[in-house]
Write a protein that holds these residues in place. Structure first.
Motif, PDB file in Angstrom:
ATOM      1  N   ARG A   1      -5.342  10.934   5.452  1.00  0.00           N
ATOM      2  CA  ARG A   1      -6.213  10.444   4.669  1.00  0.00           C
ATOM      3  C   ARG A   1      -6.850  11.216   3.543  1.00  0.00           C
ATOM      4  O   ARG A   1      -6.958  12.607   4.185  1.00  0.00           O
TER       5      ARG A   1
ATOM      6  N   CYS B   1       0.876  -1.130   0.188  1.00  0.00           N
ATOM      7  CA  CYS B   1      -0.029  -0.076   0.113  1.00  0.00           C
ATOM      8  C   CYS B   1       0.835   1.289  -0.112  1.00  0.00           C
ATOM      9  O   CYS B   1       1.924   1.298   0.823  1.00  0.00           O
TER      10      CYS B   1
ATOM     11  N   CYS C   1      -1.308   3.409  10.364  1.00  0.00           N
ATOM     12  CA  CYS C   1      -1.243   2.209   9.867  1.00  0.00           C
ATOM     13  C   CYS C   1       0.382   1.739   9.721  1.00  0.00           C
ATOM     14  O   CYS C   1       1.171   2.511   9.103  1.00  0.00           O
TER      15      CYS C   1
ATOM     16  N   ARG D   1      -0.066   5.460   2.880  1.00  0.00           N
ATOM     17  CA  ARG D   1       0.451   5.755   4.121  1.00  0.00           C
ATOM     18  C   ARG D   1      -0.497   6.430   5.138  1.00  0.00           C
ATOM     19  O   ARG D   1      -0.122   7.857   5.741  1.00  0.00           O
TER      20      ARG D   1
ATOM     21  N   GLN E   1      -4.995  -4.743  -0.180  1.00  0.00           N
ATOM     22  CA  GLN E   1      -4.870  -3.419   0.754  1.00  0.00           C
ATOM     23  C   GLN E   1      -5.925  -2.123   0.256  1.00  0.00           C
ATOM     24  O   GLN E   1      -6.532  -1.747   1.038  1.00  0.00           O
TER      25      GLN E   1
ATOM     26  N   PRO F   1       2.015  -0.593   5.435  1.00  0.00           N
ATOM     27  CA  PRO F   1       2.886  -0.302   4.353  1.00  0.00           C
ATOM     28  C   PRO F   1       4.409  -0.714   4.446  1.00  0.00           C
ATOM     29  O   PRO F   1       5.109  -1.240   3.934  1.00  0.00           O
TER      30      PRO F   1
HETATM   31  S1  SF4 Z   1      -5.265   1.804   6.434  1.00  0.00           S
HETATM   32 FE1  SF4 Z   1      -5.430   0.719   4.466  1.00  0.00          FE
HETATM   33  S2  SF4 Z   1      -4.998   2.284   2.889  1.00  0.00           S
HETATM   34 FE2  SF4 Z   1      -4.171   3.045   4.906  1.00  0.00          FE
HETATM   35  S3  SF4 Z   1      -2.055   2.733   4.574  1.00  0.00           S
HETATM   36 FE3  SF4 Z   1      -3.060   1.134   5.855  1.00  0.00          FE
HETATM   37  S4  SF4 Z   1      -3.646  -0.456   4.408  1.00  0.00           S
HETATM   38 FE4  SF4 Z   1      -2.844   1.447   3.239  1.00  0.00          FE
END
Ligand code: SF4
Length: 444
Positions: free
Chosen positions: A275, A154, A161, A157, A198, A164
């Protein structure tokens, strides 16, 4: 030839990785066992992206270590996200573990097993950005449905999370390879194909032409005769364009069910979490999707207690969910993960995060009850999943239910029903939040 047992934890993508390891091990001449009791080696394919997943993985490792101590299993090989995340610590802190494989070394599982069986140490951590090597799978879901992983890694970032850093940069599988696998699965009896990654919406954007190829991939999947249902998970909100909406709306095989994790709706929090999109964008997106795709069922996931979430922001999330009436919502308390920017930020305590998640679940259970009540009296297409001995009834799912995470339909029937068959079921009641009904006719 050795007896190898497997335990797979975490998400559907991890399950597919485990199925591929099982295939490689079997192709190498070892026996892949249904359980772990009596095995020469147990491969524990772990999840490790949040605290609860880490604890679960450690519980399984300790449980297996207990069997090892009693001589009921041989060696233990830990693979997956927990081993990728805690490379050295696992062997130091869990001496019962004989070997570790990172998420970049799934293809080395056979040599790892052979080395461990020869009492050689194993600690393999290949590049997590390398293209995935194509291979077969031993599918572990019931015959009539299967997950298909179309990409790994992914690039989004999100600030909370770790994925990645465990799974690497976004890498799409070649479309021919994905379609070859889809046809193979369909010819082996799969009726429902569940598309995962992902971030499925980004499929193809890492190829030289940088095009979004999910619409084209879905269109080609719809050409596979044996497939009846194609279900899409893990779409990123601002990657959903008209081309994708058109193919979902126009192809009958693509079930009108979309999983679009939003995590929150407050613009400040979404920005802080790196996001894209904000509350207004999400409202417009959901309204557009509902308008363009009649009967659409929306699934999402939200995180409560994120940095920046005060009472007002949480209230905003609750009002948003009440207004949007999303049919399926998973709520997760924020888990500050070391190594992520969000873990360094000020945030509500765990208790607050957990009580907010519980409040979201209360809001959602009312919305789901409303949705279910509206189904009473309707005749729905149901895919039979199996028979529950304890409950003494067959059960299945409508298009609005993805396996393991959504609801069921309990089916009253005098006749024996076959798993993987489609039926028309008249809904006549609710049972503990699930639908119940009786067979009207076989859905040919
Ligand atoms: S939450 Fe999902 S979209 Fe966001 S970095 Fe993690 S795997 Fe990627």
């Amino acid at each position: 030839m050795a007896n190898i047992g497997f335990i797979s934890l975490g998400c559907a993508k991890n399950q597919v990785d485990c199925e591929r390891m099982m295939y490689r091990v079997q192709e190498a001449g070892h026996q892949v066992c249904a359980g772990i009791e009596g095995c020469d080696m147990v491969v524990i394919n772990t999840c490790g992206f949040i605290d609860s997943a880490k604890s679960e993985a450690i519980d399984y490792i300790l449980m297996t270590a207990g069997l090892k101590e009693q001589g009921r299993v041989g060696k233990i090989l830990v693979t997956g996200c927990l081993s990728q995340r805690y490379q050295a610590q696992i062997m130091q802190e869990l001496p019962e573990v004989d070997g570790v494989l990172g998420t970049g070394s799934y293809a080395d599982v056979v040599s790892a097993i052979d080395r461990l069986l020869a009492d050689e140490p194993v600690s393999l951590f290949g590049s997590i950005d390398a293209p995935e090597l194509e291979t077969g799978r031993i599918v572990t879901t019931p015959e009539h449905y299967a997950f298909i992983k179309i990409a790994e890694g992914c690039d989004n970032r999100c600030a909370y999370c770790v994925i990645p850093s465990l799974r690497g940069k976004f890498r799409s599988r070649q479309m021919d390879d994905v379609l070859y696998e889809a046809r193979l699965l369909a010819s082996s009896g799969v009726k429902e194909l569940i598309v995962v990654a992902q971030d499925t919406s980004r499929y193809g954007t890492d190829f030289p032409e940088h095009q979004r190829l999910l619409p084209e991939l879905l269109r080609q999947m719809c050409q596979i005769e044996e497939l009846e249902w194609i279900r899409i998970h893990y779409l990123y909100p601002d990657e959903i364009d008209d081309a994708l909406i058109d193919v979902i709306a126009s192809e009958p095989k693509i079930v009108k069910y979309l999983d679009i994790p939003i995590q929150h709706c407050n613009s400040k929090i979404l920005k802080l979490m790196n996001r894209r999109g904000d509350g207004q964008y999400l409202r417009q997106l959901f309204a557009k999707l509902r308008q363009r795709i009649p009967g659409l069922v929306l699934r999402t996931s939200v995180i409560t207690g994120l940095p920046g979430e005060g009472e007002a922001e949480f209230e905003e999330l609750c009002l948003f969910l009440k207004e949007m009436k999303l049919e399926r919502v998973g709520a997760f308390p924020f888990s500050p993960e070391e190594g992520t920017p969000a873990a360094e930020m000020e945030h509500p305590d765990l208790e607050t995060a957990q009580s907010r998640a519980a409040m979201v679940e209360t809001i959602q259970s009312r919305i789901m009850d409303e949705y279910n009540e509206a189904m009473i009296g309707q005749t729905l297409q149901v895919l039979v999943d199996g028979y529950d001995e304890e409950f003494g009834q067959y059960f299945g799912r409508t298009y609005a239910d993805s396996p393991d995470i959504d609801g069921r339909v309990w089916i009253a029937s005098e006749e024996d029903l076959s798993e993987g068959s489609f039926l028309r079921v008249c809904i006549d009641g609710l049972v503990e939040g699930d639908l119940s009904g009786y067979v009207v006719e076989e859905d040919v």
